[in-house]
Design an enzyme around this catalytic site. Structure first.
Site, PDB file in Angstrom:
ATOM      1  N   CYS A   1      -9.766 -20.115 -28.082  1.00  0.00           N
ATOM      2  CA  CYS A   1      -9.828 -20.769 -29.289  1.00  0.00           C
ATOM      3  C   CYS A   1     -10.219 -20.073 -30.669  1.00  0.00           C
ATOM      4  O   CYS A   1      -9.477 -19.097 -30.923  1.00  0.00           O
ATOM      5  CB  CYS A   1     -10.721 -22.114 -29.018  1.00  0.00           C
TER       6      CYS A   1
ATOM      7  N   HIS B   1      -7.899 -24.929 -25.478  1.00  0.00           N
ATOM      8  CA  HIS B   1      -8.860 -24.809 -24.503  1.00  0.00           C
ATOM      9  C   HIS B   1      -8.442 -25.218 -22.927  1.00  0.00           C
ATOM     10  O   HIS B   1      -8.032 -26.204 -22.440  1.00  0.00           O
ATOM     11  CB  HIS B   1     -10.000 -25.785 -24.556  1.00  0.00           C
TER      12      HIS B   1
ATOM     13  N   GLU C   1     -10.113 -24.566 -20.231  1.00  0.00           N
ATOM     14  CA  GLU C   1     -10.876 -25.425 -19.432  1.00  0.00           C
ATOM     15  C   GLU C   1     -10.854 -26.764 -19.528  1.00  0.00           C
ATOM     16  O   GLU C   1     -11.500 -27.785 -18.882  1.00  0.00           O
ATOM     17  CB  GLU C   1     -12.331 -24.746 -19.614  1.00  0.00           C
TER      18      GLU C   1
END
Length: 205
Positions: free
Chosen positions: A79, A180, A182
């Site tokens: 990011c 992102h 994750e």
């Protein structure tokens, strides 16, 4: 050991937990020796580019990140962390970045909603170890600024938000993901897994 650089800005907990789920030992640290000895390093980031670079410069961690990148071991910016890899950003004034990738970060311009927030499909532009055994799919973006890449060989994948948006970049051992991973479901985790596999030192799950 995987090191997450803690410079005071970033979604450290969720990234750390994702790495643990993939079977790797991980540490969140601001200690140069721990960062430089790691098998792979992640530079996270949430917030403004200028504030992030101020913190990196004040703590000396910007120089540590550049030293690590020069070692040839794998490094990933996520990011804002990806944007920091570039030469400069126009976010709230002109700010110099780490300069590990050629290009600059600019604000979205157009009659559409900003920030770009939500799920968008990746388009893979060239082969990469990050894409091993993977098919294009959707990942989760949250950002108001995007990177313009000078060297198209460094652009591995794009998303689409009223036109192509830089999504994944690489310069030799240095990688970046605007989204992102994750928070991007199975595809995000597999992309993260493929990056971590470059360190070749996982723990039993």
């Amino acid at each position: 050991m995987i090191a997450i650089i803690d410079y005071g800005m970033g979604n450290l907990h969720s990234v750390s937990k994702a790495i643990e789920r993939l079977g790797y030992e991980v540490i969140t640290t601001d200690q140069p020796d721990q960062i430089l000895s790691a098998d792979a390093v992640i530079l996270p980031g949430v917030g403004a580019f200028g504030d992030a670079m101020h913190n990196l410069n004040e703590t000396g961690l910007g120089d540590v990140a550049k030293q690590y990148a020069a070692s040839g071991k794998p490094m990933l910016g996520i990011c804002l962390g990806m944007q920091l890899l570039f030469e400069q950003s126009e976010e709230y004034g002109l700010h110099q970045g780490l300069g590990l990738l050629q290009g600059k970060v600019v604000k979205f311009q157009g009659d559409f909603k900003i920030p770009h927030m939500g799920w968008n499909k990746l388009t893979f532009l060239q082969s990469s170890p990050l894409f091993s055994s993977l098919e294009e799919g959707h990942v989760y973006f949250v950002h108001s600024y995007h990177a313009l890449v000078d060297n198209k060989q460094n652009l591995l994948a794009t998303g689409d938000y009223y036109g192509p948006v830089t999504a994944i970049v690489a310069n030799e051992n240095v990688y970046g993901m605007q989204f992102h991973p994750e928070k991007s479901g199975e595809l995000g985790m597999e992309l993260l897994r493929n990056f971590l596999a470059l360190s070749a030192r996982s723990l039993p799950v």
